[in-house]
Design a protein around this motif. Structure first.
Motif, PDB file in Angstrom:
ATOM      1  N   UNK A   1      25.999  -3.871  -0.448  1.00 54.44           N
ATOM      2  CA  UNK A   1      24.953  -4.924  -0.411  1.00 54.44           C
ATOM      3  C   UNK A   1      24.518  -5.656  -1.526  1.00 54.44           C
ATOM      4  N   UNK A   2      25.344  -5.026  -2.661  1.00 52.44           N
ATOM      5  CA  UNK A   2      25.440  -5.663  -3.944  1.00 52.44           C
ATOM      6  C   UNK A   2      24.760  -4.939  -5.024  1.00 52.44           C
TER       7      UNK A   2
ATOM      8  N   UNK B   1      27.154   1.947   1.180  1.00 49.67           N
ATOM      9  CA  UNK B   1      26.336   0.640   1.984  1.00 49.67           C
ATOM     10  C   UNK B   1      25.581  -0.145   0.869  1.00 49.67           C
TER      11      UNK B   1
ATOM     12  N   UNK C   1      11.797  -0.009   6.927  1.00 53.64           N
ATOM     13  CA  UNK C   1      11.596  -0.968   6.015  1.00 53.64           C
ATOM     14  C   UNK C   1      12.094  -1.039   4.991  1.00 53.64           C
ATOM     15  N   UNK C   2      12.164   0.001   4.146  1.00 51.61           N
ATOM     16  CA  UNK C   2      12.947   0.118   3.006  1.00 51.61           C
ATOM     17  C   UNK C   2      14.551  -0.173   3.066  1.00 51.61           C
TER      18      UNK C   2
ATOM     19  N   UNK D   1       4.244   3.202   4.275  1.00 51.66           N
ATOM     20  CA  UNK D   1       5.026   4.209   3.291  1.00 51.66           C
ATOM     21  C   UNK D   1       4.124   5.083   2.764  1.00 51.66           C
TER      22      UNK D   1
ATOM     23  N   UNK E   1      20.027   0.389  -9.633  1.00 54.65           N
ATOM     24  CA  UNK E   1      19.563   0.459  -8.516  1.00 54.65           C
ATOM     25  C   UNK E   1      20.039   1.544  -7.869  1.00 54.65           C
TER      26      UNK E   1
ATOM     27  N   UNK F   1      15.708  -6.690  -1.773  1.00 51.32           N
ATOM     28  CA  UNK F   1      15.284  -6.472  -3.151  1.00 51.32           C
ATOM     29  C   UNK F   1      16.581  -6.579  -4.380  1.00 51.32           C
TER      30      UNK F   1
ATOM     31  N   UNK G   1      16.116  -1.830   5.325  1.00 50.73           N
ATOM     32  CA  UNK G   1      16.232  -2.979   5.671  1.00 50.73           C
ATOM     33  C   UNK G   1      16.167  -4.286   4.346  1.00 50.73           C
TER      34      UNK G   1
ATOM     35  N   UNK H   1      16.323  -3.188   1.275  1.00 48.70           N
ATOM     36  CA  UNK H   1      16.900  -2.795  -0.069  1.00 48.70           C
ATOM     37  C   UNK H   1      17.908  -3.891  -0.303  1.00 48.70           C
ATOM     38  N   UNK H   2      18.616  -4.658   0.366  1.00 47.19           N
ATOM     39  CA  UNK H   2      19.444  -5.654  -0.052  1.00 47.19           C
ATOM     40  C   UNK H   2      18.654  -6.939  -0.421  1.00 47.19           C
TER      41      UNK H   2
ATOM     42  N   UNK I   1       9.772 -11.362   1.253  1.00 52.68           N
ATOM     43  CA  UNK I   1      10.444  -9.887   1.831  1.00 52.68           C
ATOM     44  C   UNK I   1      10.086  -9.615   3.307  1.00 52.68           C
ATOM     45  N   UNK I   2       8.973  -9.545   3.426  1.00 52.18           N
ATOM     46  CA  UNK I   2       8.387  -8.947   4.857  1.00 52.18           C
ATOM     47  C   UNK I   2       8.771 -10.039   5.871  1.00 52.18           C
TER      48      UNK I   2
ATOM     49  N   UNK J   1       6.155  -6.520  -2.085  1.00 53.69           N
ATOM     50  CA  UNK J   1       5.735  -5.719  -1.131  1.00 53.69           C
ATOM     51  C   UNK J   1       4.643  -6.007  -0.398  1.00 53.69           C
ATOM     52  N   UNK J   2       4.398  -5.711   1.071  1.00 55.25           N
ATOM     53  CA  UNK J   2       3.184  -6.320   1.672  1.00 55.25           C
ATOM     54  C   UNK J   2       2.189  -5.164   1.968  1.00 55.25           C
TER      55      UNK J   2
END
Lengths: 297, 544
Positions: A193-194, A189, B392-393, A9, A199, B400, B395, B397-398, B407-408, A1-2
């Motif tokens: 996404x897997x 969804x 952001x979260x 957030x 999760x 992660x 998009x 999600x997958x 990621x960014x 995470x940047x």
């Protein structure tokens, strides 16, 4: 995470938090409840300063037993001459401690079992549900009595006994919420996404049930305090610590109520009512804030 | 000249916070007239209609005059208003499922209006239930259906129950708020037929709200187009549909293309000029890729209340790389089940799904790897995003889940590809703050973030506004052009297939009944079912 994503957030969470605080503040009953609770907690923490232990030591006190309230003893004295106000202060520590920690145990168990019963299917769900049902139908007071007689005596036993017996309702509520969350398309969804079970539970289900758990917590604390008093009143508590329940037991044992020593019965009784009422007030407000559909009702 | 049934005279409706929903609208509906209100969500058409019965929230402030049957609505007392509701004017609400009580038989719910308003004519419950049976017959439902609970009825049947309910007290005026929006084309045609018949036989006055001009044209004589609380165009239905003059009307009309019209083939969006050259190029290159997804003899059964229901019945299907395949059928035809099985979200009863020649794995880890390749875009973007997660979260999600690095960078790239630019601006937004189209873009970005080779999109535009629909479809075409990304698009809308697809697969009762290039299937249908689907496309209904 940047950094920038994280900062954004964090800013949003902060904004949401202040919003919740402002909403709660708009409920006057919640403010009163929270204020009183804070006061009671501070008093409980300051008990050693306000009322040093040796003033409650039966060998050192000078007052007579069952003195009525006066300038020296605001709430009178108990049958052995101890100051009732002092007992009340010291007793609040045990009552609050048991209330909080037993609730914490109950909430953790309840949330985990509730989410498991809602998320999984087949055999796992059947087993978890039967366990919840068992704790739901067994009278929690009886179970707590059994547990506290089987385990060694002490405050921690009371905590465990109450914690283990009062999570089933929470689990049911959490399960119901989990079931509604699980049907949302965003879970689908996520799966597409897997995502695996961990999760989905961690990222989607847990945050969604948390508000419910929080509201339930405040309501459970109240009943845990009552249960602790009940257990102490029945003589199952730790005889070496004061609690509001054990005060009531002493009052019963010495016939304080029938003899007209009302101050010794009323003081712990009213204290229990006030604390439970405060938690209920805060809990109701929290529920209304976190569950918008309850607003304006 | 008889007095008009309903008059809005310079009506202005303001919500709390200064939000002007209706801005100076004057409109007359003559007795027996049928008027269609068209416009996108938020244009004030529903607010305008609800104002007739004072059904708006307390915070709404109404200025101007609303006159119903010569009586001013604002001046009515509570008792008078209650009597007017249902006996003079009745409303058919949008979501039939939500407007019916799930725990009561529908005939009792229809009888409720009678019990409240017509106690003189129908004094006891037996008389009321007899009347209910008559009402149900009016909307082509048997008395037996009256004893059903809402969940036992199909969407179209529920909507017809709602219409029966509205007719219960013989109102002069019926207001229908998007009565067919959630229904598929065949059922939509049936409901429109019922409405048409009622208007003709009982000389009802009808105000119908819809975002679909073709649907309105099928029932109404006159269409009024609204935008931002104002009327921008009004006129005869055929004239509005055939020769719209205002920009906004043109947009609305363009969103529902006429099948067979070459100008809307593989061209969507607001800027057709620049797109058409590219997309026509890509058609020739697209079909050369190998087969990405293949379905062999697939069958999916469900068990419900001891009965076996076969949702998918021995289906064979293949999708090539970069190919856009439209899977068309009515609701309940097994389209979504097929899609979910292809994605491994539903276990097949028999048969196989193959990805690049290999059967779909059963082990979790392998299935996870497969899900990186084939992505899913769901019908309702509002529901398919967690309301608590930021863009952001959502998009990320997958990314992660699959533990990818950068990621960014990936999020930025995905958002840019989904045309949410500049991406940084959207990072902190939550779905609630975005428009419907932007939300669907976020869902698509979330899928793109994993660099998939194929998309499965289940009704990707069914819940979006007309103009946004074009944007999302243009995005799908552009992704195909830029990334060679193919898609299996599930839809009940044949116009959509005409818009973007290379191939159309028609599904009926779990079976594929027709499969071929768009031009061939839609212009020269072979199977009876395809013909019947084409016959009920709204744009044709209007011309009937």
């Amino acid at each position: 995470m940047t950094t920038s994503g994280q900062a954004a957030i964090r800013a949003r969470r902060r904004a949401r938090f202040t919003e919740v605080v402002r909403e709660i503040a708009s409920h006057p009953s919640a403010l009163i409840g929270a204020g009183l609770l804070l006061l009671i907690v501070v008093l409980a923490l300051l008990a050693p300063v306000l009322m040093p232990m040796d003033r409650l030591d039966v060998t050192k006190i000078t007052a007579h037993g069952n003195e009525s309230p006066s300038g020296g003893h605001w709430l009178g004295t108990d049958p052995s001459g101890r100051d009732v106000l002092g007992l009340l202060l010291w007793g609040s520590r045990a009552s609050l401690l048991v209330g909080f920690s037993a609730t914490a145990i109950a909430m953790v168990i309840g949330t985990v079992f509730g989410m498991a019963a809602g998320h999984f299917t087949g055999l796992t769900r059947a087993v978890v549900l039967r366990i919840i049902d068992f704790f739901l139908v067994v009278p929690s007071l009886v179970l707590a009595i059994v547990l506290s007689t089987v385990l060694s005596r002490g405050l921690s036993t009371i905590v465990i006994a109450i914690g283990v017996t009062s999570w089933a309702q929470t689990a049911r509520v959490v399960r119901a919420q989990t079931l509604t969350i699980e049907t949302r398309p965003y879970i689908e969804r996520s799966r597409a996404l897997g995502a695996g079970d961990r999760h989905i539970i961690g990222k989607h289900v847990l945050p969604a049930v948390m508000p419910l758990v929080m509201a339930n917590t405040t309501l459970t604390v109240g009943s845990a305090i009552i249960l602790e008093s009940t257990l102490a009143f029945l003589g199952l508590g730790d005889p070496t610590t004061f609690s509001w329940g054990s005060m009531l037991k002493t009052a019963l044992d010495t016939g304080a109520a029938t003899a007209g020593y009302w101050w010794f019965v009323l003081a712990p009784g009213v204290a229990i009512v006030i604390v439970v009422l405060c938690f209920t007030l805060v809990g109701r407000a929290l529920e209304a804030v976190l569950n918008p559909t309850l607003r304006s009702r | 000249m008889t007095e008009p049934t309903l008059v809005w005279d310079d009506v202005r409706i303001t919500y709390a916070g200064g939000n002007v929903a209706v801005d100076g609208v004057s409109l007359e509906v003559e007795r027996g007239g049928t008027v269609g209100l068209a416009g996108e969500s938020g244009c004030g058409k529903s607010t305008l209609a609800m104002s007739v019965l004072r059904l708006l929230p307390r915070s709404a402030r109404i200025e101007g005059r609303i006159v119903l049957q010569g009586e001013e609505v604002a001046g009515m007392t509570w008792g008078r208003l209650r009597a007017v509701r249902w006996t003079e004017a009745a409303i058919v609400f949008q979501g039939a499922m939500h407007s019916l009580n799930p725990v009561r038989q529908v005939r009792h719910q229809v009888a409720e209006a009678l019990a409240l308003h017509s106690t003189k004519e129908f004094p006891d419950s037996a008389a009321r239930l007899r009347r209910v049976d008559e009402l149900l017959a009016l909307v082509d439902l048997t008395p037996a259906k009256g004893r059903a609970y809402p969940h036992e009825l199909s969407g179209g049947q529920r909507q017809r129950v709602m219409i029966a309910m509205a007719l219960a007290c013989d109102p002069e005026l019926i207001i229908a708020d998007e009565p067919t929006t959630a229904l598929d084309v065949v059922v939509q045609a049936q409901v429109l037929d019922v409405l048409n018949g009622l208007v003709r036989d009982r000389e009802l006055t009808l105000v119908m709200i819809s975002h679909d001009l073709a649907v309105l044209a099928a029932v109404c004589d006159r269409i009024v187009v609204m935008q931002d609380g104002r009327i921008v165009e009004q006129g005869k239905a055929q004239q509005i549909l055939a020769a719209p003059t205002h920009e906004h009307t043109k947009e609305l009309a363009a969103a529902f293309p006429i099948i067979g019209d070459p100008s809307s083939r593989l061209v969507v969006g607001r800027d057709p000029g620049s797109l058409s050259d590219h997309s026509s190029l890509s058609v020739s290159t697209s079909s050369t890729g190998g087969v990405v997804l293949e379905v062999r003899d697939l069958t999916v059964d469900f068990r419900s209340r001891g009965q076996h229901v076969r949702a998918v019945d021995h289906v064979d299907l293949s999708c090539g790389a970069g190919e856009i395949v439209a899977l068309v059928g009515q609701s309940g035809s097994g389209k979504t089940t097929l899609a979910r099985t292809i994605l491994g979200l539903q276990k097949p009863t028999s048969g196989q799904v193959l990805h690049e020649g290999k059967p779909l794995p059963h082990r979790r880890a392998a299935l996870k790897a497969y899900r990186r390749q084939v992505q899913y875009v769901l019908q309702d973007p509002t529901a398919s995003l967690n309301p608590k997660h930021t863009v952001y979260e959502a998009v990320a999600e997958g990314i992660r889940i699959h533990g990818l690095d950068d990621e960014r960078e990936r999020v930025i790239r995905a958002l840019t590809r989904a045309e949410l630019t500049p991406p940084e601006r959207f990072f902190a937004a939550i779905p609630q703050e975005l428009s419907g189209g932007q939300r669907q873009r976020v869902v698509i970005a979330g899928a793109l973030a994993l660099d998939p080779t194929y998309l499965v999109a289940d009704e990707p535009v069914a819940s979006l506004d007309a103009s946004v629909r074009g944007e999302i479809l243009a995005l799908l075409l552009q992704l195909r052009r830029d990334l060679g990304l193919g898609a299996l698009v599930i839809t009940h809308d044949l116009g959509l297939a005409w818009n973007i697809a290379d191939r159309v697969v028609v599904m009926h009762r779990g079976q594929i009944v027709e499969n071929g290039p768009v031009e061939q299937v839609l212009l020269d249908p072979q199977h009876d079912y395809t013909k019947s689907l084409l016959a009920v496309v709204p744009s044709k209904l209007g011309l009937r």
